[in-house]
Design a protein around this motif. Structure first.
Motif, short mmCIF file in Angstrom:
data_model
loop_
_atom_site.label_atom_id
_atom_site.label_comp_id
_atom_site.label_asym_id
_atom_site.label_seq_id
_atom_site.Cartn_x
_atom_site.Cartn_y
_atom_site.Cartn_z
N PRO A 198 -32.07 -11.34 8.15
CA PRO A 198 -31.83 -10.18 7.28
C PRO A 198 -32.66 -8.96 7.64
CG PRO A 198 -33.10 -11.88 6.14
CD PRO A 198 -32.61 -12.49 7.41
N LYS A 199 -33.74 -9.14 8.43
CA LYS A 199 -34.59 -8.02 8.81
C LYS A 199 -33.96 -7.17 9.91
CE LYS A 199 -38.91 -10.35 7.57
NZ LYS A 199 -40.21 -10.85 8.08
N LYS A 200 -33.08 -7.78 10.71
CA LYS A 200 -32.51 -7.01 11.83
C LYS A 200 -30.99 -7.08 11.93
CE LYS A 200 -33.04 -10.69 15.27
NZ LYS A 200 -33.60 -11.07 16.60
N ASP A 201 -30.38 -8.07 11.28
CA ASP A 201 -28.93 -8.24 11.41
C ASP A 201 -28.18 -7.52 10.29
OD1 ASP A 201 -29.14 -9.80 13.69
OD2 ASP A 201 -29.38 -11.65 12.54
N ASP A 202 -27.01 -7.00 10.61
CA ASP A 202 -26.16 -6.30 9.66
C ASP A 202 -25.46 -7.32 8.75
OD1 ASP A 202 -24.37 -4.74 8.30
OD2 ASP A 202 -23.28 -4.05 10.07
N GLU A 203 -25.58 -7.11 7.43
CA GLU A 203 -24.95 -8.01 6.47
C GLU A 203 -23.45 -8.14 6.70
OE1 GLU A 203 -24.96 -7.27 1.96
OE2 GLU A 203 -26.90 -8.20 2.36
N GLN A 204 -22.83 -7.04 7.16
CA GLN A 204 -21.39 -7.08 7.38
C GLN A 204 -21.00 -7.93 8.58
OE1 GLN A 204 -20.24 -2.70 6.78
NE2 GLN A 204 -18.50 -3.84 5.95
N SER A 205 -21.93 -8.24 9.46
CA SER A 205 -21.61 -9.12 10.58
C SER A 205 -21.28 -10.52 10.07
CB SER A 205 -22.79 -9.19 11.56
OG SER A 205 -23.91 -9.85 10.99
N VAL A 206 -21.76 -10.84 8.88
CA VAL A 206 -21.44 -12.12 8.24
C VAL A 206 -20.31 -11.96 7.23
CG1 VAL A 206 -22.31 -13.98 6.77
CG2 VAL A 206 -23.76 -13.04 8.57
N ALA A 207 -20.48 -11.04 6.28
CA ALA A 207 -19.53 -10.90 5.17
C ALA A 207 -18.29 -10.10 5.54
CB ALA A 207 -20.22 -10.27 3.97
N GLY A 208 -18.36 -9.31 6.60
CA GLY A 208 -17.25 -8.43 6.93
C GLY A 208 -17.10 -7.36 5.86
N ASN A 209 -15.87 -7.04 5.52
CA ASN A 209 -15.60 -6.13 4.40
C ASN A 209 -15.66 -6.96 3.12
OD1 ASN A 209 -15.01 -3.90 6.20
ND2 ASN A 209 -13.15 -5.04 6.70
N TYR A 210 -16.46 -6.53 2.16
CA TYR A 210 -16.67 -7.38 0.99
C TYR A 210 -16.91 -6.57 -0.28
CZ TYR A 210 -21.73 -6.52 1.47
OH TYR A 210 -22.98 -5.94 1.55
N VAL A 211 -16.74 -7.28 -1.39
CA VAL A 211 -16.96 -6.71 -2.72
C VAL A 211 -17.88 -7.63 -3.49
CG1 VAL A 211 -15.87 -6.16 -4.93
CG2 VAL A 211 -14.72 -5.55 -2.80
N ILE A 212 -18.83 -7.05 -4.22
CA ILE A 212 -19.69 -7.83 -5.11
C ILE A 212 -19.57 -7.27 -6.52
CG2 ILE A 212 -22.05 -8.51 -5.70
CD1 ILE A 212 -22.72 -8.55 -2.76
N ILE A 213 -19.28 -8.16 -7.45
CA ILE A 213 -19.12 -7.80 -8.86
C ILE A 213 -20.30 -8.35 -9.66
CG2 ILE A 213 -17.66 -8.00 -10.92
CD1 ILE A 213 -15.31 -8.62 -9.00
N GLU A 214 -20.95 -7.49 -10.41
CA GLU A 214 -21.99 -7.94 -11.33
C GLU A 214 -21.32 -8.32 -12.65
OE1 GLU A 214 -26.33 -6.59 -13.10
OE2 GLU A 214 -24.89 -5.04 -12.53
N SER A 215 -21.35 -9.61 -12.98
CA SER A 215 -20.72 -10.09 -14.20
C SER A 215 -21.68 -10.01 -15.39
CB SER A 215 -20.23 -11.53 -14.02
OG SER A 215 -19.69 -12.03 -15.22
N SER A 216 -22.92 -10.36 -15.14
CA SER A 216 -23.99 -10.28 -16.14
C SER A 216 -25.31 -10.34 -15.40
CB SER A 216 -23.87 -11.43 -17.15
OG SER A 216 -24.00 -12.69 -16.50
N LYS A 217 -26.40 -10.31 -16.11
CA LYS A 217 -27.70 -10.36 -15.47
C LYS A 217 -27.84 -11.63 -14.65
CE LYS A 217 -32.66 -10.05 -16.41
NZ LYS A 217 -33.71 -9.97 -17.47
N ASN A 218 -28.22 -11.45 -13.39
CA ASN A 218 -28.42 -12.58 -12.46
C ASN A 218 -27.15 -13.39 -12.19
OD1 ASN A 218 -31.20 -11.93 -12.32
ND2 ASN A 218 -31.61 -13.19 -14.14
N LEU A 219 -25.99 -12.75 -12.33
CA LEU A 219 -24.74 -13.42 -12.01
C LEU A 219 -23.81 -12.44 -11.28
CD1 LEU A 219 -22.77 -15.77 -12.10
CD2 LEU A 219 -22.12 -15.07 -14.41
N TYR A 220 -23.55 -12.76 -10.02
CA TYR A 220 -22.76 -11.88 -9.15
C TYR A 220 -21.69 -12.69 -8.43
CZ TYR A 220 -26.73 -8.77 -9.89
OH TYR A 220 -27.71 -7.99 -10.47
N ALA A 221 -20.53 -12.10 -8.31
CA ALA A 221 -19.42 -12.72 -7.57
C ALA A 221 -19.20 -11.96 -6.28
CB ALA A 221 -18.14 -12.71 -8.41
N ALA A 222 -19.17 -12.69 -5.16
CA ALA A 222 -18.94 -12.07 -3.85
C ALA A 222 -17.61 -12.53 -3.28
CB ALA A 222 -20.07 -12.42 -2.89
N LEU A 223 -16.82 -11.59 -2.78
CA LEU A 223 -15.52 -11.89 -2.17
C LEU A 223 -15.54 -11.24 -0.79
CD1 LEU A 223 -14.95 -10.84 -5.43
CD2 LEU A 223 -13.06 -12.38 -4.92
#
Length: 229
Positions: free
Chosen positions: A120-145
Motif C-alpha cells: 500500500p505504500k507504493k502500489d496503486d489501489e486501482q491495480s487491484v480493485a480496478g474501477n470501483y465504488v465504495i459505499i458507507e452504509s454506517s459507521k465502520n461498515l463499507y461495501a466495495a464493488l
C-alpha cells in the motif's frame, strides 16, 4: 461456519442468474488471503449451465486456452451492478484501463502477484480493485464493488444512494482473471488496510432438485446456481 453465524445482511447486488466461484460459503478466507479486506469477499460470474465445465464465455475452451477471449464474449460483461444497501458514496474511482481480452497465464500471474505482494505504500489501489465504488452504509461498515467497466460508474463521491440503485457495470479492470463482480464488506473505506466483514444476502433463489427455492439471509456456496430478480 462458526464465524459466519451472524453476518451483516445486504441485498444481492446483481440481477439474473449467477455463480460464485469464490465465496465464504465454501472457504474462509474466500480468496486465500486476509489482505485488502477480502476475507469474506464474493466473486460473481455468469455461466452456461448446459455446457461442460460451466464456462463463463461463449467461445470454445480451446480458443480460451490458446488465444484468450475478448471481454465482450463473457456472459456477465457489461451487466448492471446495484447498490446492496442504502448509504453514501465515499469512493468512486473510474478511468482505469480495462483489458480487452483475457489471457490465462499472464492474468493468473498478475493476480497472484497483486494478491500476495501488494504494497500500500507504493502500489496503486486501482491495480487491484480496478474501477470501483465504495459505499458507507454506517459507521465502520463499507461495501466495495470492484473491477467495474471503464466509464460505467454512475455515482459520485458524496452522493446518497438507495438499495437497488444502479451504480455501474461489470468489467475486467484491475486484478481480475476475467469479467466478474468482486463484492465485499469492510470496516474501513481504505481497501489497503481494511478488515473484511462477513455478510449474507437477504433474499435470492437457489436452483435445487430441478426447482427454484427461495433463500433468505443466505450465503451462496461454490457451484450454487442462484438468481435474484
Amino acid at each position: 461456519m462458526i464465524e459466519m453465524r451472524e453476518p451483516i445482511i445486504v441485498e444481492f447486488p446483481l440481477r439474473g442468474e449467477w455463480l460464485s466461484p469464490n465465496t465464504p460459503g465454501t472457504k474462509i478466507p474466500s480468496h486465500g488471503t486476509n489482505k485488502l479486506g477480502t476475507r469474506y469477499a464474493y466473486d460473481f460470474i455468469q455461466v452456461d449451465w448446459e455446457r461442460k465445465g460451466l464456462p463463463a464465455y461463449r467461445v470454445s475452451f480451446l480458443q480460451y486456452l490458446i488465444f484468450g477471449v475478448p471481454v465482450n464474449e463473457y456472459y456477465c460483461w457489461g451487466k448492471e451492478i446495484y447498490a446492496p444497501c442504502d448509504g453514501t458514496i465515499v469512493k468512486a474511482e473510474d478511468g482505469y484501463k480495462e483489458r480487452t481480452r483475457t489471457k490465462l497465464l499472464s492474468d493468473m500471474s498478475n493476480a497472484y502477484k497483486n494478491a500476495h505482494y501488494f504494497d500500500p505504500k507504493k502500489d496503486d489501489e486501482q491495480s487491484v480493485a480496478g474501477n470501483y465504488v465504495i459505499i458507507e452504509s454506517s459507521k465502520n461498515l463499507y461495501a466495495a464493488l470492484c473491477h467495474l467497466q471503464k466509464g460505467s460508474i454512475q455515482v459520485s463521491v458524496g452522493q446518497n444512494v438507495k438499495k437497488g440503485e444502479v451504480i455501474g457495470r461489470i468489467g475486467d479492470s484491475g486484478n481480475s482473471l476475467a469479467p466478474h463482480l468482486h463484492f465485499q464488506l469492510m470496516d474501513s473505506s481504505d481497501i489497503s488496510t481494511a478488515k473484511g466483514l462477513p455478510c449474507a444476502f437477504e433474499e435470492y433463489e437457489l436452483f435445487k432438485n430441478s426447482a427454484w427455492v427461495k433463500v433468505r439471509n443466505g450465503i451462496p456456496k461454490y457451484k450454487d446456481r442462484i438468481r435474484f430478480q
